[in-house]
Design a protein around this motif. Structure first.
Motif, PDB file in Angstrom:
ATOM      1  N   ALA A 155       0.840  -1.211   0.000  1.00  0.00           N
ATOM      2  CA  ALA A 155       0.000   0.000   0.000  1.00  0.00           C
ATOM      3  C   ALA A 155       0.869   1.251   0.000  1.00  0.00           C
ATOM      4  O   ALA A 155       0.556   2.239  -0.689  1.00  0.00           O
ATOM      5  CB  ALA A 155      -0.922  -0.011   1.213  1.00  0.00           C
ATOM      6  N   ASP A 158       2.302   1.636  -3.493  1.00  0.00           N
ATOM      7  CA  ASP A 158       1.266   2.086  -4.433  1.00  0.00           C
ATOM      8  C   ASP A 158       1.049   3.592  -4.336  1.00  0.00           C
ATOM      9  O   ASP A 158       0.830   4.272  -5.346  1.00  0.00           O
ATOM     10  CB  ASP A 158      -0.058   1.367  -4.152  1.00  0.00           C
ATOM     11  CG  ASP A 158      -0.047  -0.079  -4.627  1.00  0.00           C
ATOM     12  OD1 ASP A 158       0.864  -0.442  -5.394  1.00  0.00           O
ATOM     13  OD2 ASP A 158      -0.940  -0.842  -4.218  1.00  0.00           O
ATOM     14  N   ARG A 159       1.106   4.117  -3.101  1.00  0.00           N
ATOM     15  CA  ARG A 159       0.831   5.533  -2.886  1.00  0.00           C
ATOM     16  C   ARG A 159       2.036   6.418  -3.175  1.00  0.00           C
ATOM     17  O   ARG A 159       1.914   7.464  -3.807  1.00  0.00           O
ATOM     18  CB  ARG A 159       0.397   5.731  -1.425  1.00  0.00           C
ATOM     19  CG  ARG A 159       0.054   7.176  -1.061  1.00  0.00           C
ATOM     20  CD  ARG A 159      -1.217   7.633  -1.730  1.00  0.00           C
ATOM     21  NE  ARG A 159      -1.624   8.956  -1.278  1.00  0.00           N
ATOM     22  CZ  ARG A 159      -2.728   9.560  -1.674  1.00  0.00           C
ATOM     23  NH1 ARG A 159      -3.537   8.953  -2.531  1.00  0.00           N
ATOM     24  NH2 ARG A 159      -3.031  10.760  -1.239  1.00  0.00           N
ATOM     25  N   ARG A 169       3.821  -7.009  -9.414  1.00  0.00           N
ATOM     26  CA  ARG A 169       2.982  -6.724  -8.252  1.00  0.00           C
ATOM     27  C   ARG A 169       2.213  -7.952  -7.780  1.00  0.00           C
ATOM     28  O   ARG A 169       2.025  -8.155  -6.587  1.00  0.00           O
ATOM     29  CB  ARG A 169       2.001  -5.607  -8.591  1.00  0.00           C
ATOM     30  CG  ARG A 169       1.282  -5.035  -7.384  1.00  0.00           C
ATOM     31  CD  ARG A 169       0.326  -3.924  -7.799  1.00  0.00           C
ATOM     32  NE  ARG A 169      -0.240  -3.252  -6.657  1.00  0.00           N
ATOM     33  CZ  ARG A 169      -1.193  -3.755  -5.891  1.00  0.00           C
ATOM     34  NH1 ARG A 169      -1.688  -4.944  -6.170  1.00  0.00           N
ATOM     35  NH2 ARG A 169      -1.648  -3.070  -4.858  1.00  0.00           N
ATOM     36  N   GLU A 173       0.804  -9.621  -3.778  1.00  0.00           N
ATOM     37  CA  GLU A 173      -0.563  -9.414  -3.313  1.00  0.00           C
ATOM     38  C   GLU A 173      -0.980 -10.526  -2.359  1.00  0.00           C
ATOM     39  O   GLU A 173      -0.697 -11.695  -2.573  1.00  0.00           O
ATOM     40  CB  GLU A 173      -1.527  -9.338  -4.503  1.00  0.00           C
ATOM     41  CG  GLU A 173      -1.345  -8.061  -5.326  1.00  0.00           C
ATOM     42  CD  GLU A 173      -2.313  -7.979  -6.481  1.00  0.00           C
ATOM     43  OE1 GLU A 173      -2.761  -9.045  -6.948  1.00  0.00           O
ATOM     44  OE2 GLU A 173      -2.614  -6.854  -6.916  1.00  0.00           O
ATOM     45  N   PRO A 214      -9.052   3.713  -3.723  1.00  0.00           N
ATOM     46  CA  PRO A 214      -8.253   3.162  -4.829  1.00  0.00           C
ATOM     47  C   PRO A 214      -8.293   4.013  -6.094  1.00  0.00           C
ATOM     48  O   PRO A 214      -7.313   4.061  -6.846  1.00  0.00           O
ATOM     49  CB  PRO A 214      -8.889   1.789  -5.064  1.00  0.00           C
ATOM     50  CG  PRO A 214      -9.449   1.409  -3.727  1.00  0.00           C
ATOM     51  CD  PRO A 214      -9.919   2.683  -3.106  1.00  0.00           C
ATOM     52  N   SER A 219      -5.280   2.293  -2.109  1.00  0.00           N
ATOM     53  CA  SER A 219      -5.205   0.861  -2.419  1.00  0.00           C
ATOM     54  C   SER A 219      -6.426   0.152  -1.850  1.00  0.00           C
ATOM     55  O   SER A 219      -7.084   0.651  -0.932  1.00  0.00           O
ATOM     56  CB  SER A 219      -3.929   0.245  -1.827  1.00  0.00           C
ATOM     57  OG  SER A 219      -4.020   0.163  -0.416  1.00  0.00           O
TER      58      SER A 219
END
Length: 234
Positions: A155, A158-159, A169, A173, A214, A219
């Protein structure tokens, strides 16, 4: 003469507002004050734009921002009664998520993520001080050890590192966690105190979702945790 007439009109309008204000109940009084504040700010901004002074206002606000913490400490020293309000504001600015290896903090105003590694080979290091290459090494280290830590780190990537490894990726997960969230964890995530009511909890949830949905650079995992925190407290 025109200025005198305008002054009389302003005074007459002010008298009418005071007259109306005194005859309203407490709820409607607050609504009236908010409405007048919005009107006043809008008029002020319009005047600044028309006179070309808006840039001056922006510069002044930027210069004063660093002084706000000092001003808050001064006010708390002079008027102790305002201390709970400042503490409440500060508590409502940060959201925290914890796992075995990762402590993640979310600024509720900007949506920026910060974090620290709690255990392992990178223990004590700040996430924002690690390069993308070292963050991926940390991710590989955590993968066999703790799924929640992996989810938090993904997370963060992703940010803060958009498009960091789209092709890889899927390797990191994790399935959605079905663990029970404690009230303390929920309050940390939403950044609310033990005395927070339903309105405050809902407001904190909405503020976080606006930053970390998201569709807005957040996320699925963060959104899941934020929703879970709200449901736990409500």
């Amino acid at each position: 003469m025109i200025r005198f007439i305008l002054l009389l009109l302003v005074l007459g309008f002010a008298y009418y507002l005071v007259y109306r204000y005194r005859r309203l109940d407490a709820v409607k009084q607050k609504q009236l004050i908010k409405f007048l504040a919005i009107i006043l700010i809008s008029v002020l901004l319009a005047v600044l734009v028309l006179t070309g002074r808006l840039n001056w206002l922006i510069a002044a606000v930027g210069a004063l921002l660093p002084l706000i913490p000092r001003a808050a400490r001064f006010l708390m020293g002079v008027w102790p009664s305002v201390k709970p309000y400042f503490q409440r504001y500060q508590q409502n600015r940060k959201s925290s998520m914890h796992s075995r290896f990762i402590h993640l903090q979310i600024d509720m105003l900007s949506g920026e993520l910060q974090g620290e590694v709690l255990e392992g080979g990178f223990a004590g290091q700040k996430l924002n001080a690690l390069s993308l290459e070292r963050l991926l090494l940390l991710l590989d280290e955590l993968k066999p050890l703790d799924s929640e830590s992996v989810s938090l780190l993904v997370a963060y990537l992703d940010r803060m590192h958009s498009g960091w490894a789209k092709d890889e990726r899927g390797r990191y997960e994790q399935p959605a966690s079905d663990s029970v969230m404690s009230e303390r964890q929920a309050r940390d995530i939403l950044g609310v105190t033990e005395t927070a009511d339903k309105k405050e909890i809902t407001k904190a949830h909405k503020r976080l979702m606006q930053k970390l949905h998201p569709d807005r650079g957040g996320s699925d995992y963060l959104a899941q945790q934020i929703n879970k925190a709200r449901d736990t407290l409500l």
